[in-house]
Design an enzyme around this catalytic site. Structure first.
Site, PDB file in Angstrom:
ATOM      1  N   PHE A  32      11.599  30.542  79.988  1.00  0.00           N
ATOM      2  CA  PHE A  32      10.661  31.169  79.079  1.00  0.00           C
ATOM      3  C   PHE A  32      10.200  30.195  77.996  1.00  0.00           C
ATOM      4  O   PHE A  32       9.224  29.465  78.196  1.00  0.00           O
ATOM      5  CB  PHE A  32      11.285  32.438  78.511  1.00  0.00           C
ATOM      6  CG  PHE A  32      10.347  33.205  77.640  1.00  0.00           C
ATOM      7  CD1 PHE A  32       9.004  33.277  77.956  1.00  0.00           C
ATOM      8  CD2 PHE A  32      10.791  33.832  76.503  1.00  0.00           C
ATOM      9  CE1 PHE A  32       8.123  33.969  77.153  1.00  0.00           C
ATOM     10  CE2 PHE A  32       9.921  34.530  75.703  1.00  0.00           C
ATOM     11  CZ  PHE A  32       8.588  34.599  76.022  1.00  0.00           C
ATOM     12  N   ILE A  33      10.864  30.098  76.886  1.00  0.00           N
ATOM     13  CA  ILE A  33      10.378  29.189  75.838  1.00  0.00           C
ATOM     14  C   ILE A  33      10.570  27.739  76.275  1.00  0.00           C
ATOM     15  O   ILE A  33       9.710  26.886  76.073  1.00  0.00           O
ATOM     16  CB  ILE A  33      11.097  29.455  74.494  1.00  0.00           C
ATOM     17  CG1 ILE A  33      10.858  30.892  74.035  1.00  0.00           C
ATOM     18  CG2 ILE A  33      10.606  28.470  73.427  1.00  0.00           C
ATOM     19  CD1 ILE A  33      11.586  31.275  72.755  1.00  0.00           C
ATOM     20  N   LEU A  97      17.223  24.943  72.359  1.00  0.00           N
ATOM     21  CA  LEU A  97      16.837  26.329  72.601  1.00  0.00           C
ATOM     22  C   LEU A  97      17.921  27.089  73.360  1.00  0.00           C
ATOM     23  O   LEU A  97      17.737  28.253  73.696  1.00  0.00           O
ATOM     24  CB  LEU A  97      15.546  26.392  73.434  1.00  0.00           C
ATOM     25  CG  LEU A  97      14.300  25.666  72.915  1.00  0.00           C
ATOM     26  CD1 LEU A  97      13.208  25.652  73.977  1.00  0.00           C
ATOM     27  CD2 LEU A  97      13.771  26.331  71.663  1.00  0.00           C
ATOM     28  N   ALA A  98      19.021  26.412  73.656  1.00  0.00           N
ATOM     29  CA  ALA A  98      20.050  27.030  74.497  1.00  0.00           C
ATOM     30  C   ALA A  98      20.773  28.113  73.724  1.00  0.00           C
ATOM     31  O   ALA A  98      21.467  27.831  72.744  1.00  0.00           O
ATOM     32  CB  ALA A  98      21.039  25.963  74.949  1.00  0.00           C
ATOM     33  N   ALA A  99      20.612  29.353  74.161  1.00  0.00           N
ATOM     34  CA  ALA A  99      21.285  30.439  73.441  1.00  0.00           C
ATOM     35  C   ALA A  99      21.294  31.702  74.270  1.00  0.00           C
ATOM     36  O   ALA A  99      20.437  31.915  75.124  1.00  0.00           O
ATOM     37  CB  ALA A  99      20.578  30.719  72.123  1.00  0.00           C
ATOM     38  N   TYR A 204      24.371  38.352  67.265  1.00  0.00           N
ATOM     39  CA  TYR A 204      23.406  37.303  67.619  1.00  0.00           C
ATOM     40  C   TYR A 204      22.836  36.660  66.358  1.00  0.00           C
ATOM     41  O   TYR A 204      22.753  35.427  66.246  1.00  0.00           O
ATOM     42  CB  TYR A 204      22.292  37.916  68.473  1.00  0.00           C
ATOM     43  CG  TYR A 204      21.063  37.052  68.606  1.00  0.00           C
ATOM     44  CD1 TYR A 204      21.087  35.894  69.358  1.00  0.00           C
ATOM     45  CD2 TYR A 204      19.869  37.399  67.956  1.00  0.00           C
ATOM     46  CE1 TYR A 204      19.961  35.092  69.473  1.00  0.00           C
ATOM     47  CE2 TYR A 204      18.741  36.608  68.071  1.00  0.00           C
ATOM     48  CZ  TYR A 204      18.789  35.457  68.831  1.00  0.00           C
ATOM     49  OH  TYR A 204      17.678  34.667  68.932  1.00  0.00           O
ATOM     50  N   LYS A 208      22.968  32.709  64.973  1.00  0.00           N
ATOM     51  CA  LYS A 208      21.778  31.905  64.638  1.00  0.00           C
ATOM     52  C   LYS A 208      21.878  31.364  63.212  1.00  0.00           C
ATOM     53  O   LYS A 208      21.511  30.214  62.933  1.00  0.00           O
ATOM     54  CB  LYS A 208      20.509  32.737  64.820  1.00  0.00           C
ATOM     55  CG  LYS A 208      20.126  32.904  66.279  1.00  0.00           C
ATOM     56  CD  LYS A 208      19.598  31.591  66.849  1.00  0.00           C
ATOM     57  CE  LYS A 208      19.789  31.413  68.312  1.00  0.00           C
ATOM     58  NZ  LYS A 208      19.455  30.088  68.807  1.00  0.00           N
ATOM     59  N   ASN A 233       9.214  37.596  67.274  1.00  0.00           N
ATOM     60  CA  ASN A 233       9.408  38.162  68.619  1.00  0.00           C
ATOM     61  C   ASN A 233       8.497  37.444  69.611  1.00  0.00           C
ATOM     62  O   ASN A 233       7.301  37.709  69.654  1.00  0.00           O
ATOM     63  CB  ASN A 233       9.122  39.663  68.609  1.00  0.00           C
ATOM     64  CG  ASN A 233      10.174  40.411  67.805  1.00  0.00           C
ATOM     65  OD1 ASN A 233      10.310  40.186  66.610  1.00  0.00           O
ATOM     66  ND2 ASN A 233      10.916  41.263  68.463  1.00  0.00           N
ATOM     67  N   ARG A 272       7.202  44.502  63.633  1.00  0.00           N
ATOM     68  CA  ARG A 272       7.545  43.183  64.160  1.00  0.00           C
ATOM     69  C   ARG A 272       6.278  42.338  64.166  1.00  0.00           C
ATOM     70  O   ARG A 272       5.183  42.809  63.894  1.00  0.00           O
ATOM     71  CB  ARG A 272       8.085  43.283  65.599  1.00  0.00           C
ATOM     72  CG  ARG A 272       9.427  43.993  65.755  1.00  0.00           C
ATOM     73  CD  ARG A 272      10.561  43.208  65.128  1.00  0.00           C
ATOM     74  NE  ARG A 272      11.881  43.741  65.477  1.00  0.00           N
ATOM     75  CZ  ARG A 272      12.467  44.752  64.846  1.00  0.00           C
ATOM     76  NH1 ARG A 272      11.871  45.368  63.848  1.00  0.00           N
ATOM     77  NH2 ARG A 272      13.688  45.136  65.206  1.00  0.00           N
TER      78      ARG A 272
HETATM   79  C1  UD1 Z   1      13.945  39.764  69.119  1.00  0.00           C
HETATM   80  C2  UD1 Z   1      14.620  38.872  70.139  1.00  0.00           C
HETATM   81  C3  UD1 Z   1      15.541  37.938  69.451  1.00  0.00           C
HETATM   82  C4  UD1 Z   1      14.774  37.166  68.403  1.00  0.00           C
HETATM   83  C5  UD1 Z   1      14.120  38.142  67.434  1.00  0.00           C
HETATM   84  C6  UD1 Z   1      13.271  37.396  66.436  1.00  0.00           C
HETATM   85  C7  UD1 Z   1      14.986  39.672  72.388  1.00  0.00           C
HETATM   86  C8  UD1 Z   1      15.796  40.552  73.258  1.00  0.00           C
HETATM   87  N1  UD1 Z   1      15.334  39.667  71.103  1.00  0.00           N
HETATM   88  O1  UD1 Z   1      14.904  40.660  68.537  1.00  0.00           O
HETATM   89  O2  UD1 Z   1      16.118  37.037  70.392  1.00  0.00           O
HETATM   90  O3  UD1 Z   1      15.614  36.295  67.736  1.00  0.00           O
HETATM   91  O4  UD1 Z   1      13.287  39.030  68.150  1.00  0.00           O
HETATM   92  O5  UD1 Z   1      12.657  38.249  65.558  1.00  0.00           O
HETATM   93  O6  UD1 Z   1      14.080  39.007  72.833  1.00  0.00           O
HETATM   94  N2  UD1 Z   1      13.085  48.821  71.348  1.00  0.00           N
HETATM   95  C9  UD1 Z   1      12.511  49.995  71.853  1.00  0.00           C
HETATM   96  N3  UD1 Z   1      12.670  50.288  73.165  1.00  0.00           N
HETATM   97  C10 UD1 Z   1      13.372  49.497  74.025  1.00  0.00           C
HETATM   98  C11 UD1 Z   1      13.951  48.299  73.525  1.00  0.00           C
HETATM   99  C12 UD1 Z   1      13.788  47.986  72.177  1.00  0.00           C
HETATM  100  O7  UD1 Z   1      11.874  50.742  71.113  1.00  0.00           O
HETATM  101  O8  UD1 Z   1      13.469  49.827  75.210  1.00  0.00           O
HETATM  102  C13 UD1 Z   1      12.903  48.496  69.924  1.00  0.00           C
HETATM  103  C14 UD1 Z   1      14.183  48.082  69.216  1.00  0.00           C
HETATM  104  O9  UD1 Z   1      14.876  49.206  68.753  1.00  0.00           O
HETATM  105  C15 UD1 Z   1      13.615  47.229  68.087  1.00  0.00           C
HETATM  106  C16 UD1 Z   1      12.362  46.603  68.694  1.00  0.00           C
HETATM  107  O10 UD1 Z   1      12.055  47.369  69.845  1.00  0.00           O
HETATM  108  O11 UD1 Z   1      13.248  48.029  67.005  1.00  0.00           O
HETATM  109  C17 UD1 Z   1      12.495  45.154  69.075  1.00  0.00           C
HETATM  110  O12 UD1 Z   1      13.602  44.988  69.925  1.00  0.00           O
HETATM  111  P1  UD1 Z   1      13.908  43.606  70.697  1.00  0.00           P
HETATM  112  O13 UD1 Z   1      12.827  43.238  71.612  1.00  0.00           O
HETATM  113  O14 UD1 Z   1      15.282  43.731  71.257  1.00  0.00           O
HETATM  114  O15 UD1 Z   1      13.776  42.540  69.590  1.00  0.00           O
HETATM  115  P2  UD1 Z   1      14.493  42.176  68.223  1.00  0.00           P
HETATM  116  O16 UD1 Z   1      15.751  42.927  68.003  1.00  0.00           O
HETATM  117  O17 UD1 Z   1      13.398  42.259  67.209  1.00  0.00           O
END
Ligand code: UD1
Length: 372
Positions: A32-33, A97-99, A204, A208, A233, A272
């Site tokens: 990905f990244i 980027l390894a994580a 997580y 970081k 995100n 976000r």
């Molecule tokens: C994400 C990244 C993280 C990164 C961060 C930077 C992922 C999994 N996580 O975290 O590595 O460091 O952004 O800001 O890529 N949600 C739903 N429905 C779902 C799943 C999630 O509504 O099925 C909601 C969650 O409750 C949350 C939001 O979507 O409020 C974002 O979730 P997620 O994509 O896991 O991202 P982050 O926790 O923001």
């Protein structure tokens, strides 16, 4: 887990300082990244080497990395000191980027997060400090917006506020927005800047933030430079899918592709900033080519600057794929932050980087409705 390294072929990129030889973190076949960053660095004239464990919990059984033909891949774990030392040999920079990313599947993940992320960073930094040629490479580290915890807020009466983690009782009652610690009023979210205190709220995020602390100690010990890119995100083609660690845009896409309604947690109002992987790769390139000479770790927020809500992301993806409208479930995840949006003005001012992909175009490309 991505890692890669590069060095320029011939002269440096016009208009940018010659970055010399560089190395970047491992990345996988989903790539990905890491794969986009490797392609971007190679296209800018760097000689890139990639290192990736291609671990099956992220990459499944796909073992062919999506890398340009001229970017060799070393398949190794970032915790493999010999492999990392050899990959770093003579490199001017490493993009780490390894994580293991995401909120995880529960506290059972804690040791794997700490081992993959904290120990991985430590092994890489130790190897980098001893890299052949006697000069430690510049390190570009993938940090995250989640190091800020809840980010920036203000209370209408008490001004800037730093709310504690949300209470399960509030979340169960559908009160999702953090409250003012002084008066209990619901707070208004703002844009967090790099000088805000780090306050990680889940495992997580803790790894970081710890990685940034380790980098700071490492730069003091070695006199080398490091850049922490606090990614927002990140989304785009090649996003991991159908794993417990997938980002929300990928999860919504999978649901909509199967004709199901995306399931939105909380009330969908969580804020976000979706930043396209191509923009993130450009930020990596800028950080590789412009090590900040001040010493220590220089941190930059990396976001599009456009605030969106998760409910809106779900609606857009469902509409693009003709899927049923999203269902707002009211469920919540322990350790989730409510709103985290940042100002990326420092990256614009210092690195000359700005995100360019409009979210509408990026989401259409993500779901395959259009090519950008
Ligand atoms: C994400 C990244 C993280 C990164 C961060 C930077 C992922 C999994 N996580 O975290 O590595 O460091 O952004 O800001 O890529 N949600 C739903 N429905 C779902 C799943 C999630 O509504 O099925 C909601 C969650 O409750 C949350 C939001 O979507 O409020 C974002 O979730 P997620 O994509 O896991 O991202 P982050 O926790 O923001």
């Amino acid at each position: 887990m991505p890692a890669s390294g590069c060095r320029p072929r011939g002269a440096g990129t016009p208009g940018r300082p010659d970055a010399g030889r560089h190395a970047h973190p491992p990345h996988g076949r989903g790539g990905f990244i890491g794969s986009v960053a490797a392609r971007t660095l190679a296209a800018a004239g760097h000689d890139v080497l990639a290192l990736d464990s291609l671990r099956p919990d992220v990459h499944g059984d796909r073992t062919t990395p999506e890398l340009p033909g001229d970017v060799p891949l070393v398949r190794a774990d970032v915790r493999d000191a010999d492999a990392v030392r050899s990959a770093l040999d003579g490199r001017d920079a490493v993009v780490h980027l390894a994580a293991k990313v995401g909120l995880g599947v529960g506290i059972d993940d804690v040791d794997d997060y700490v081992s993959s992320n904290d120990l991985g960073t430590a092994v890489l930094l130790r190897a980098a400090a001893r890299s052949a040629g006697g000069r430690a490479p510049h390190v570009v580290y993938a940090s995250s917006m989640v190091v800020y915890g809840e980010g920036a807020y203000a209370c209408a009466e008490h001004g800037p506020a730093h709310p504690p983690p949300r209470e399960p009782a509030d979340l169960d009652a559908g009160v999702f927005d953090p409250r003012c610690p002084a008066c209990g009023r619901v707070l208004v979210p703002g844009l967090v800047t790099e000088d805000a205190a780090l306050d990680p709220r889940n495992v997580y995020a803790a790894t970081k933030a710890h990685g940034e602390r380790l980098l700071a100690a490492w730069t003091r010990a070695t006199g080398a430079t490091a850049t922490a890119l606090r990614f927002h995100n990140v989304y785009g083609p090649g996003m991991p899918r159908d794993t417990p660690y997938a980002g929300v845009a990928s999860i919504f896409r999978s649901e909509a592709e199967h004709g199901r309604a995306p399931r939105v947690f909380e009330d969908g109002g969580q804020r976000r900033d979706l930043v396209h992987v191509d923009d993130v790769a450009q930020a990596v390139l800028a950080a590789v080519e412009q090590p900040q000479a001040r010493g220590g770790v220089e941190a930059f927020n990396v976001g599009s600057g456009v605030v969106t809500t998760i409910g809106d992301v779900a609606r857009r993806i469902a509409a693009l794929l003709g899927a049923p409208a999203p269902v707002v479930t009211g469920e919540w995840r322990a350790g989730d932050v409510r709103h985290v949006t940042a100002s990326s003005e420092k990256a614009a001012r210092v690195l000359g980087w700005r995100a360019e992909v409009p979210v509408d175009e990026g989401l259409a490309e993500l779901v395959g409705v259009s090519a950008r």
